[in-house]
Design a protein around this motif. Structure first.
Motif, PDB file in Angstrom:
ATOM      1  N   ASP A  64       0.792  -1.226   0.000  1.00 39.66           N
ATOM      2  CA  ASP A  64       0.000   0.000   0.000  1.00 39.66           C
ATOM      3  C   ASP A  64       0.828   1.282   0.000  1.00 39.66           C
ATOM      4  N   ILE A  65       2.170   1.173  -0.139  1.00 42.10           N
ATOM      5  CA  ILE A  65       3.005   2.378  -0.097  1.00 42.10           C
ATOM      6  C   ILE A  65       4.129   2.330  -1.127  1.00 42.10           C
ATOM      7  N   ASP A  66       4.743   3.479  -1.318  1.00 37.60           N
ATOM      8  CA  ASP A  66       5.976   3.621  -2.085  1.00 37.60           C
ATOM      9  C   ASP A  66       6.872   4.545  -1.275  1.00 37.60           C
ATOM     10  N   THR A  67       8.144   4.151  -1.124  1.00 42.61           N
ATOM     11  CA  THR A  67       9.105   4.969  -0.384  1.00 42.61           C
ATOM     12  C   THR A  67      10.262   5.354  -1.302  1.00 42.61           C
ATOM     13  N   PRO A  68      11.061   6.332  -0.899  1.00 36.98           N
ATOM     14  CA  PRO A  68      12.200   6.743  -1.722  1.00 36.98           C
ATOM     15  C   PRO A  68      13.166   5.585  -1.982  1.00 36.98           C
ATOM     16  N   GLU A  69      13.758   5.614  -3.163  1.00 38.44           N
ATOM     17  CA  GLU A  69      14.690   4.560  -3.566  1.00 38.44           C
ATOM     18  C   GLU A  69      16.036   4.742  -2.888  1.00 38.44           C
ATOM     19  N   GLY A 125       2.175   0.835   6.794  1.00 41.77           N
ATOM     20  CA  GLY A 125       2.433   1.718   5.665  1.00 41.77           C
ATOM     21  C   GLY A 125       1.785   3.079   5.855  1.00 41.77           C
ATOM     22  N   GLN A 126       0.572   3.100   6.393  1.00 40.76           N
ATOM     23  CA  GLN A 126      -0.107   4.368   6.630  1.00 40.76           C
ATOM     24  C   GLN A 126       0.646   5.207   7.651  1.00 40.76           C
ATOM     25  N   ILE A 127       1.275   4.564   8.619  1.00 36.27           N
ATOM     26  CA  ILE A 127       2.094   5.310   9.580  1.00 36.27           C
ATOM     27  C   ILE A 127       3.231   6.012   8.848  1.00 36.27           C
ATOM     28  N   LEU A 128       3.890   5.286   7.927  1.00 36.99           N
ATOM     29  CA  LEU A 128       4.975   5.901   7.151  1.00 36.99           C
ATOM     30  C   LEU A 128       4.450   7.058   6.292  1.00 36.99           C
ATOM     31  N   LEU A 133       7.173   9.779   5.150  1.00 34.76           N
ATOM     32  CA  LEU A 133       8.291   8.938   4.716  1.00 34.76           C
ATOM     33  C   LEU A 133       7.889   8.024   3.569  1.00 34.76           C
ATOM     34  N   ALA A 134       6.616   8.065   3.184  1.00 33.56           N
ATOM     35  CA  ALA A 134       6.094   7.219   2.108  1.00 33.56           C
ATOM     36  C   ALA A 134       4.915   7.940   1.462  1.00 33.56           C
ATOM     37  N   ARG A 135       4.526   7.397   0.303  1.00 33.86           N
ATOM     38  CA  ARG A 135       3.321   7.840  -0.395  1.00 33.86           C
ATOM     39  C   ARG A 135       2.415   6.640  -0.570  1.00 33.86           C
ATOM     40  N   SER A 136       1.132   6.904  -0.732  1.00 33.35           N
ATOM     41  CA  SER A 136       0.223   5.816  -1.093  1.00 33.35           C
ATOM     42  C   SER A 136       0.644   5.286  -2.454  1.00 33.35           C
ATOM     43  N   TRP A 137       0.627   3.971  -2.620  1.00 35.91           N
ATOM     44  CA  TRP A 137       0.988   3.361  -3.896  1.00 35.91           C
ATOM     45  C   TRP A 137      -0.176   3.538  -4.858  1.00 35.91           C
ATOM     46  N   ASP A 138       0.087   4.160  -6.002  1.00 36.49           N
ATOM     47  CA  ASP A 138      -0.963   4.372  -6.992  1.00 36.49           C
ATOM     48  C   ASP A 138      -0.696   3.613  -8.287  1.00 36.49           C
TER      49      ASP A 138
END
Length: 148
Positions: A64-69, A125-128, A133-138
């Motif tokens: 449910d998230i995407d974080t920086p690479e 993931g929602q906490i991040l 520190l993260a975005r919702s995965w779209d």
């Protein structure tokens, strides 16, 4: 009461690219481990980056998230935020029992298990995301270097 939300993404060829379904239901948090950061030979109960970790021999991609690479980051700001997300995920995984839930799709194109990670019915993931520190995965990768 159970709430369900889902996303469906098709790639440019019309194939299913990613599906994630998240349910808020009474949790059954039975999983736990002592997590460390992954190293060259470490592939058991370790954190790779802010949205990927190894658990009991399986590589898990948080659905449910995407974080920086981090490998490689495209700019210094992405590296810094990526390291922060990685550290925070380690803390969250080590904070107590959790549960993993699958959506309609078991794995991504890289063979990683797609799972939502929850504790007490709340997405880690929602906490991040809440901590920026993260975005919702779209379903698409977006850069982290512009407008961070």
């Amino acid at each position: 009461m159970v709430g369900v939300a889902g996303w469906l993404f098709l790639d440019r060829n019309g194939h299913l690219d990613n599906i994630a379904v998240f349910a808020k239901a009474p949790s059954n948090d039975t999983l736990s481990a002592s997590f460390l950061f992954c190293g060259n030979n470490r592939r058991m109960n370790c954190v790779v980056d802010g949205d990927t970790f190894w658990f009991e021999g399986h590589k898990i991609r948080i659905a449910d998230i995407d974080t920086p690479e981090l490998s490689p980051p495209r700019c210094e700001a992405e590296r810094i935020k990526g390291e922060a997300a990685k550290s925070r995920l380690l803390m969250l995984l080590n904070a107590g029992k959790f549960s993993l839930s699958a959506g309609f799709r078991d794995e991504d194109k890289y063979g990683r298990k797609l799972r939502t990670v929850s504790r007490a019915g709340n997405s880690l993931g929602q906490i991040l995301i809440d901590e920026h520190l993260a975005r919702s995965w779209d379903g698409a990768r977006h850069g982290w270097c512009d407008g961070m």
